[in-house]
Design a protein around this motif. Structure first.
Motif, PDB file in Angstrom:
ATOM      1  N   PHE A 172       1.034  -1.210  -0.017  1.00 24.04           N
ATOM      2  CA  PHE A 172      -0.127  -0.140  -0.019  1.00 24.04           C
ATOM      3  C   PHE A 172       0.874   1.152   0.072  1.00 24.04           C
ATOM      4  O   PHE A 172       0.574   2.410  -0.549  1.00 24.04           O
ATOM      5  CB  PHE A 172      -0.904  -0.129   1.421  1.00 24.04           C
ATOM      6  CG  PHE A 172      -2.090  -0.874   1.284  1.00 24.04           C
ATOM      7  CD1 PHE A 172      -2.599  -1.199  -0.026  1.00 24.04           C
ATOM      8  CD2 PHE A 172      -2.472  -1.879   2.177  1.00 24.04           C
ATOM      9  CE1 PHE A 172      -3.585  -2.360  -0.048  1.00 24.04           C
ATOM     10  CE2 PHE A 172      -3.427  -2.723   2.248  1.00 24.04           C
ATOM     11  CZ  PHE A 172      -4.069  -2.741   1.130  1.00 24.04           C
ATOM     12  N   ALA A 173       2.195   1.195   0.469  1.00 24.03           N
ATOM     13  CA  ALA A 173       2.901   2.371   0.542  1.00 24.03           C
ATOM     14  C   ALA A 173       3.600   2.704  -0.653  1.00 24.03           C
ATOM     15  O   ALA A 173       4.260   3.571  -1.007  1.00 24.03           O
ATOM     16  CB  ALA A 173       4.201   1.986   1.468  1.00 24.03           C
ATOM     17  N   GLY A 174       3.287   1.805  -1.748  1.00 24.80           N
ATOM     18  CA  GLY A 174       3.898   1.915  -3.097  1.00 24.80           C
ATOM     19  C   GLY A 174       4.619   1.063  -3.956  1.00 24.80           C
ATOM     20  O   GLY A 174       5.337   1.401  -4.749  1.00 24.80           O
ATOM     21  N   LEU A 175       5.045  -0.174  -3.213  1.00 26.08           N
ATOM     22  CA  LEU A 175       5.891  -1.300  -3.654  1.00 26.08           C
ATOM     23  C   LEU A 175       5.353  -1.514  -5.109  1.00 26.08           C
ATOM     24  O   LEU A 175       4.154  -1.998  -5.152  1.00 26.08           O
ATOM     25  CB  LEU A 175       5.975  -2.402  -2.903  1.00 26.08           C
ATOM     26  CG  LEU A 175       6.993  -3.217  -3.275  1.00 26.08           C
ATOM     27  CD1 LEU A 175       8.305  -2.956  -3.475  1.00 26.08           C
ATOM     28  CD2 LEU A 175       6.820  -4.706  -2.437  1.00 26.08           C
ATOM     29  N   SER A 176       6.244  -1.538  -6.062  1.00 28.45           N
ATOM     30  CA  SER A 176       5.751  -1.592  -7.422  1.00 28.45           C
ATOM     31  C   SER A 176       5.320  -3.064  -7.788  1.00 28.45           C
ATOM     32  O   SER A 176       5.973  -3.983  -7.349  1.00 28.45           O
ATOM     33  CB  SER A 176       6.857  -1.200  -8.616  1.00 28.45           C
ATOM     34  OG  SER A 176       6.381  -1.580  -9.825  1.00 28.45           O
ATOM     35  N   PHE A 177       4.361  -3.118  -8.595  1.00 27.56           N
ATOM     36  CA  PHE A 177       3.815  -4.390  -8.955  1.00 27.56           C
ATOM     37  C   PHE A 177       4.778  -5.214  -9.885  1.00 27.56           C
ATOM     38  O   PHE A 177       4.552  -6.437  -9.766  1.00 27.56           O
ATOM     39  CB  PHE A 177       2.437  -4.474  -9.639  1.00 27.56           C
ATOM     40  CG  PHE A 177       1.523  -5.560  -9.783  1.00 27.56           C
ATOM     41  CD1 PHE A 177       1.639  -6.437 -10.929  1.00 27.56           C
ATOM     42  CD2 PHE A 177       0.977  -6.329  -8.763  1.00 27.56           C
ATOM     43  CE1 PHE A 177       0.878  -7.588 -11.054  1.00 27.56           C
ATOM     44  CE2 PHE A 177       0.402  -7.501  -8.885  1.00 27.56           C
ATOM     45  CZ  PHE A 177       0.445  -8.077 -10.140  1.00 27.56           C
ATOM     46  N   ARG A 178       5.525  -4.358 -10.516  1.00 28.74           N
ATOM     47  CA  ARG A 178       6.673  -5.162 -11.333  1.00 28.74           C
ATOM     48  C   ARG A 178       7.540  -5.856 -10.495  1.00 28.74           C
ATOM     49  O   ARG A 178       8.487  -6.785 -10.877  1.00 28.74           O
ATOM     50  CB  ARG A 178       7.261  -3.897 -12.200  1.00 28.74           C
ATOM     51  CG  ARG A 178       6.636  -3.243 -13.261  1.00 28.74           C
ATOM     52  CD  ARG A 178       7.259  -2.391 -13.854  1.00 28.74           C
ATOM     53  NE  ARG A 178       7.699  -0.990 -13.099  1.00 28.74           N
ATOM     54  CZ  ARG A 178       8.413  -0.014 -13.319  1.00 28.74           C
ATOM     55  NH1 ARG A 178       8.778   0.089 -14.639  1.00 28.74           N
ATOM     56  NH2 ARG A 178       8.677   0.804 -12.521  1.00 28.74           N
ATOM     57  N   ILE A 179       7.921  -5.459  -9.109  1.00 30.12           N
ATOM     58  CA  ILE A 179       8.620  -6.330  -8.249  1.00 30.12           C
ATOM     59  C   ILE A 179       7.550  -7.560  -7.914  1.00 30.12           C
ATOM     60  O   ILE A 179       8.233  -8.558  -7.352  1.00 30.12           O
ATOM     61  CB  ILE A 179       9.010  -5.417  -7.084  1.00 30.12           C
ATOM     62  CG1 ILE A 179      10.038  -4.443  -7.720  1.00 30.12           C
ATOM     63  CG2 ILE A 179       9.899  -6.285  -6.106  1.00 30.12           C
ATOM     64  CD1 ILE A 179      10.638  -3.353  -6.616  1.00 30.12           C
ATOM     65  N   ILE A 180       6.607  -7.237  -7.360  1.00 35.94           N
ATOM     66  CA  ILE A 180       5.744  -8.383  -6.773  1.00 35.94           C
ATOM     67  C   ILE A 180       5.533  -9.471  -7.888  1.00 35.94           C
ATOM     68  O   ILE A 180       5.475 -10.656  -7.554  1.00 35.94           O
ATOM     69  CB  ILE A 180       4.459  -7.570  -6.195  1.00 35.94           C
ATOM     70  CG1 ILE A 180       4.700  -6.688  -5.049  1.00 35.94           C
ATOM     71  CG2 ILE A 180       3.404  -8.708  -5.776  1.00 35.94           C
ATOM     72  CD1 ILE A 180       3.483  -5.916  -4.848  1.00 35.94           C
ATOM     73  N   ALA A 181       5.041  -9.071  -9.084  1.00 34.74           N
ATOM     74  CA  ALA A 181       4.609 -10.059 -10.055  1.00 34.74           C
ATOM     75  C   ALA A 181       5.811 -11.213 -10.338  1.00 34.74           C
ATOM     76  O   ALA A 181       5.256 -12.417 -10.164  1.00 34.74           O
ATOM     77  CB  ALA A 181       4.295  -9.406 -11.508  1.00 34.74           C
ATOM     78  N   PRO A 182       7.098 -10.684 -10.533  1.00 39.94           N
ATOM     79  CA  PRO A 182       8.166 -11.811 -10.769  1.00 39.94           C
ATOM     80  C   PRO A 182       7.933 -12.926  -9.659  1.00 39.94           C
ATOM     81  O   PRO A 182       8.242 -13.961  -9.612  1.00 39.94           O
ATOM     82  CB  PRO A 182       9.299 -11.077 -10.777  1.00 39.94           C
ATOM     83  CG  PRO A 182       9.063  -9.858 -11.247  1.00 39.94           C
ATOM     84  CD  PRO A 182       7.560  -9.466 -10.640  1.00 39.94           C
ATOM     85  N   LEU A 183       8.076 -12.405  -8.365  1.00 40.01           N
ATOM     86  CA  LEU A 183       8.037 -13.155  -7.180  1.00 40.01           C
ATOM     87  C   LEU A 183       6.961 -14.184  -7.061  1.00 40.01           C
ATOM     88  O   LEU A 183       6.882 -15.381  -6.818  1.00 40.01           O
ATOM     89  CB  LEU A 183       7.908 -12.148  -5.796  1.00 40.01           C
ATOM     90  CG  LEU A 183       9.087 -11.484  -5.553  1.00 40.01           C
ATOM     91  CD1 LEU A 183       9.066 -10.382  -4.228  1.00 40.01           C
ATOM     92  CD2 LEU A 183      10.466 -12.175  -5.258  1.00 40.01           C
TER      93      LEU A 183
END
Length: 382
Positions: free
Chosen positions: A178-189
């Motif tokens: 919610f603080a703004g971590l990019s989905f581009r980082i979350i998606a690969p994980l």
């Protein structure tokens, strides 16, 4: 001195001014459903219902107390509570009490389980940190956030207590997202995790052999995963919980067998029917329709909580309300998943329904935080 009813009524009304009535109502209804189900699940031990009513009273009193505090006051507790919680977890690792093969408790005059503190302390600390960095959040701040999450999660996982570690990790990671971590980082994980699970499923027959050791996991944790893949491999042992719970859920049919008429529960086929597996009791007695109603109730709590988070007056309030709201989602998703046989059994209670004071109080504090942030917004508006 005469008693003025109108004056006292006005004072009572002022005590509850500004609170979000919809959110409080949804929580109250869920607790009522829980007590109703617990009565059926504990009909052979009626004292449990009395104990749970006492836990509910304490929880609602604590929820009201937390809701009465402004978010600025909650911020002051963030760092001390987080540091104290981590220190207690380190103390558990060094000289904690061992019960049933796990070291999760510590005696500090009274015996406590510090991991429960971190369910609230972790999102509180993260919300405080991001509030300090508001307007200047960079990728490095998200790395710091992940470290703040990782420290308690690793300490709790070592106890071992994967269920609580999962809940703490989820509460913290939602705040980071919610603080703004990019989905581009979350998606690969997410993709890597999905591929890893797929590889496990493909190699099921090999990896579940007794001679195969799994790194970072204890034997009982390996057995839980293998039992999830095929509970019939040990139907009277490790797979018994899952098999009986699935039978109970299926036997409920569309409308259930009726309150107090669940055969799987009352004939003692469902283990831990008053705690972790209470959803199986509920599903057997109220059926598919009852399950949908329960899901809708959880959905309304989560939706209202996220609406409160979105309307928070500060970044701290928005992040904290969002993180603790998603705690309800994580509890419900993991519990229903493990009872339904789609997730390993990890000992996560069903929020506001399972018997026990610790989880109920923790969720009551979470609800109080959400109400505090909603109340702050209404007071600002008026």
């Amino acid at each position: 001195m005469t008693f003025d009813f109108a004056t006292w009524l006005g004072r009572i009304k002022r005590l509850f001014m500004g609170y979000d009535k919809a959110f409080a109502l949804f929580v109250f209804l869920l607790v009522c459903v829980g007590l109703l189900t617990l009565y059926s699940a504990s009909i052979d031990v009626p004292s449990r219902v009395g104990d749970q009513v006492r836990n509910v009273v304490v929880t609602f009193a604590l929820m009201w107390l937390i809701a009465s505090l402004p978010p600025q006051t909650l911020m002051r507790f963030a760092v001390p509570l987080y540091l104290a919680g981590v220190a207690l977890l380190v103390g558990v690792a060094l000289f904690g009490l061992t019960r049933k093969g796990a070291r999760r408790w510590i005696n500090v005059g009274v015996v406590i389980q510090p991991s429960e503190i971190m369910k609230i302390a972790t999102p509180l600390m993260l919300a405080w940190y991001y509030q300090l960095r508001e307007g200047a959040i960079r990728w490095f701040d998200h790395m710091v956030g992940l470290v703040l999450v990782g420290i308690p999660v690793l300490l709790i996982a070592r106890q071992p207590d994967l269920g609580t570690a999962l809940l703490v990790a989820a509460a913290g990671l939602f705040v980071v997202y919610f603080a703004g971590l990019s989905f581009r980082i979350i998606a690969p994980l997410f993709i890597v995790g999905t591929l890893a699970i797929g590889a496990v499923l493909v190699s099921e027959e090999h990896i579940c052999q007794p001679e195969v050791n799994w790194p970072l996991l204890h034997d009982y944790q390996k057995h839980r995963v293998c039992t999830l893949l095929d509970p019939t491999t040990d139907p009277l042992g490790k797979g018994f919980h899952t098999i009986q719970a699935v039978i109970a859920i299926g036997s409920g049919g569309p409308f259930g067998k009726g309150w107090l008429k669940g055969t799987q529960a009352h004939l003692e086929f469902i283990p831990e029917k008053h705690t972790d597996f209470i959803f199986a009791v509920f599903s057997e007695e109220f059926g598919f329709v009852g399950g949908i109603v329960l899901l809708v109730l959880y959905f309304l709590i989560i939706l209202r909580g996220l609406m409160i988070a979105a309307g928070g007056t500060t970044m701290f309030g928005r992040l904290l309300a969002g993180g603790v709201t998603m705690t309800f989602f994580t509890y419900a998703f993991v519990n229903m998943g493990m009872v339904s046989g789609i997730l390993p059994v990890v000992g996560v209670p069903l929020p506001m329904m399972s018997y026990g004071g610790t989880a109920l109080v923790t969720l009551g504090v979470a609800a109080g935080i959400i109400l505090s942030i909603a109340r702050q917004r209404r007071l600002v508006e008026t």
